[in-house]
Design a protein around this motif. Structure first.
Motif, PDB file in Angstrom:
ATOM      1  N   ALA A 239      27.728 -81.716 -25.863  1.00 53.52           N
ATOM      2  CA  ALA A 239      29.311 -81.841 -25.891  1.00 53.52           C
ATOM      3  C   ALA A 239      29.777 -81.823 -27.248  1.00 53.52           C
ATOM      4  CB  ALA A 239      29.487 -83.129 -25.100  1.00 53.52           C
TER       5      ALA A 239
ATOM      6  N   ASP B 277      29.359 -88.782 -22.577  1.00 52.04           N
ATOM      7  CA  ASP B 277      29.663 -88.215 -24.040  1.00 52.04           C
ATOM      8  C   ASP B 277      29.674 -89.123 -25.132  1.00 52.04           C
ATOM      9  OD1 ASP B 277      29.145 -85.884 -22.315  1.00 52.04           O
ATOM     10  OD2 ASP B 277      31.184 -85.176 -22.932  1.00 52.04           O
TER      11      ASP B 277
ATOM     12  N   HIS C 182      35.071 -86.204 -11.972  1.00 50.07           N
ATOM     13  CA  HIS C 182      33.853 -86.008 -12.534  1.00 50.07           C
ATOM     14  C   HIS C 182      33.110 -87.300 -12.822  1.00 50.07           C
ATOM     15  CE1 HIS C 182      31.098 -84.076 -15.252  1.00 50.07           C
ATOM     16  NE2 HIS C 182      30.954 -85.208 -16.284  1.00 50.07           N
TER      17      HIS C 182
ATOM     18  N   HIS D 113      36.572 -91.339 -15.672  1.00 51.38           N
ATOM     19  CA  HIS D 113      36.989 -90.336 -16.817  1.00 51.38           C
ATOM     20  C   HIS D 113      38.481 -90.452 -17.095  1.00 51.38           C
ATOM     21  CE1 HIS D 113      37.114 -86.489 -18.748  1.00 51.38           C
ATOM     22  NE2 HIS D 113      36.015 -86.315 -18.686  1.00 51.38           N
TER      23      HIS D 113
ATOM     24  N   ASP E  61      35.145 -83.642 -19.692  1.00 56.13           N
ATOM     25  CA  ASP E  61      34.179 -82.791 -18.644  1.00 56.13           C
ATOM     26  C   ASP E  61      35.278 -82.600 -17.418  1.00 56.13           C
ATOM     27  OD1 ASP E  61      32.131 -82.592 -20.410  1.00 56.13           O
ATOM     28  OD2 ASP E  61      31.011 -83.870 -19.163  1.00 56.13           O
TER      29      ASP E  61
ATOM     30  N   PHE F 139      34.239 -78.651 -12.924  1.00 50.88           N
ATOM     31  CA  PHE F 139      32.811 -78.224 -12.499  1.00 50.88           C
ATOM     32  C   PHE F 139      32.522 -78.955 -11.254  1.00 50.88           C
ATOM     33  CE2 PHE F 139      33.051 -79.303 -17.557  1.00 50.88           C
ATOM     34  CZ  PHE F 139      32.887 -78.064 -17.800  1.00 50.88           C
TER      35      PHE F 139
ATOM     36  N   PRO G 200      37.670 -79.105 -24.572  1.00 50.67           N
ATOM     37  CA  PRO G 200      36.822 -79.796 -23.477  1.00 50.67           C
ATOM     38  C   PRO G 200      35.467 -80.161 -24.430  1.00 50.67           C
ATOM     39  CG  PRO G 200      36.490 -77.436 -23.431  1.00 50.67           C
ATOM     40  CD  PRO G 200      37.617 -77.583 -24.332  1.00 50.67           C
TER      41      PRO G 200
ATOM     42  N   HIS H  38      32.570 -80.128 -22.550  1.00 51.54           N
ATOM     43  CA  HIS H  38      31.718 -78.864 -22.237  1.00 51.54           C
ATOM     44  C   HIS H  38      32.899 -77.711 -21.633  1.00 51.54           C
ATOM     45  CE1 HIS H  38      28.728 -82.110 -22.041  1.00 51.54           C
ATOM     46  NE2 HIS H  38      27.836 -81.340 -22.369  1.00 51.54           N
TER      47      HIS H  38
END
Length: 290
Positions: free
Chosen positions: A107, A150, A203, A207, A221, A235, A263, A265
């Protein structure tokens, strides 16, 4: 470090190569897309650098690679020069730290340089060259963690810079129990006049994203740009808490104005605000159709 004996056969011949320890995190491919691409589920060199800027980008990707899977046949004599280039300027006073960590699957981490105190967004590797540069740039006042995945070397950065860490309570694990500021609930948290933390469960349950100056969105993410889809997306295959909640969080986020998506990722995205609004609507359509 990369091993020449493990060099992937998919690499084009030449100095730079990727070995078989690659975890397909995509770091080198977005940092130096003119050099690296994906082949058979891992990265490979498809074109050797032919100019100084291309070599610099390839070397930056080499240093950022979380598994040290990128190597050179000849010993690089410009390694210290490239190390001194980090953190890499993104725009204005926002920088990409490089030195991605394997524990966060590569990340990206960012630095916001502010007179009131610098903000480190998510944790890179605690690499001595980067730490020295961060010291030179004013240290770290806050280490903001978007979510539980992360956090990487957060404890080492805290011990070295005596920075306060921020992470939502719903994403606290055994590794982050000592985080100084544990956010709660679903209401935005105003860290400073120019810094707004927005909870976006989906996610993961806890988050959050960071909106700086109503311009830079550090999205962890939660949100990124897809070159394949040609629009912002989330994602679907890496949603660990709730896809339905992620959709609701994205609807809330779409009410804010920003010009950059940075981001952890996925790919960055920069546009004017009107285009960004259109991109967010495409993202919502994608979520509702998935």
């Amino acid at each position: 470090m990369a091993h020449l004996t493990q060099r992937r056969t998919q690499n084009i011949s030449g100095d730079f190569y990727v070995d078989s320890s690659c975890i397909d995190c995509d770091t080198c491919r977005w940092m130096a897309p003119e050099i690296f691409n994906e082949q058979d589920g891992q990265s490979a060199v498809y074109q050797q650098p032919t100019s100084s800027p291309e070599r610099a980008a390839a070397m930056q990707a080499l240093l950022a690679c979380p598994t040290a899977s990128i190597g050179t046949v000849a010993k690089p004599r410009d390694i210290k020069e490239i190390q001194a280039q980090f953190p890499l300027l993104v725009a204005e006073n926002v920088y990409h730290c490089g030195y991605h960590a394997e524990s966060s699957f590569g990340a990206a981490s960012y630095l916001i340089q502010r007179p009131e105190g610098n903000i480190l967004v998510d944790s890179p590797r605690f690499a001595p060259p980067l730490v020295k540069r961060l010291e030179d740039m004013g240290g770290v006042r806050y280490l903001y963690l978007t979510h539980r995945d992360d956090v990487a070397d957060h404890e080492k950065f805290h011990q070295h810079f005596h920075c306060d860490r921020l992470l939502h309570q719903d994403d606290i694990t055994a590794n982050t129990q000592q985080v100084e500021i544990q956010l709660q609930g679903t209401e935005p948290y105003q860290l400073a006049e120019d810094l707004l933390i927005i909870p976006v469960p989906g996610h993961t349950k806890g988050h959050t994203v960071l909106l700086y100056q109503n311009k830079f969105l550090f999205s962890g993410d939660h949100l990124a740009y897809s070159e394949r889809l040609q629009h912002l997306y989330a994602f679907r295959d890496a949603c660990w808490y709730s896809w339905a909640e992620l959709g609701k969080s994205m609807e809330k986020l779409a009410t804010y104005d920003f010009e950059w998506v940075l981001p952890g990722h996925g790919r960055r995205f920069h546009s004017d605000r009107l285009t960004m609004q259109h991109q967010m609507q495409k993202c919502l359509e994608y979520i509702h159709q998935s």
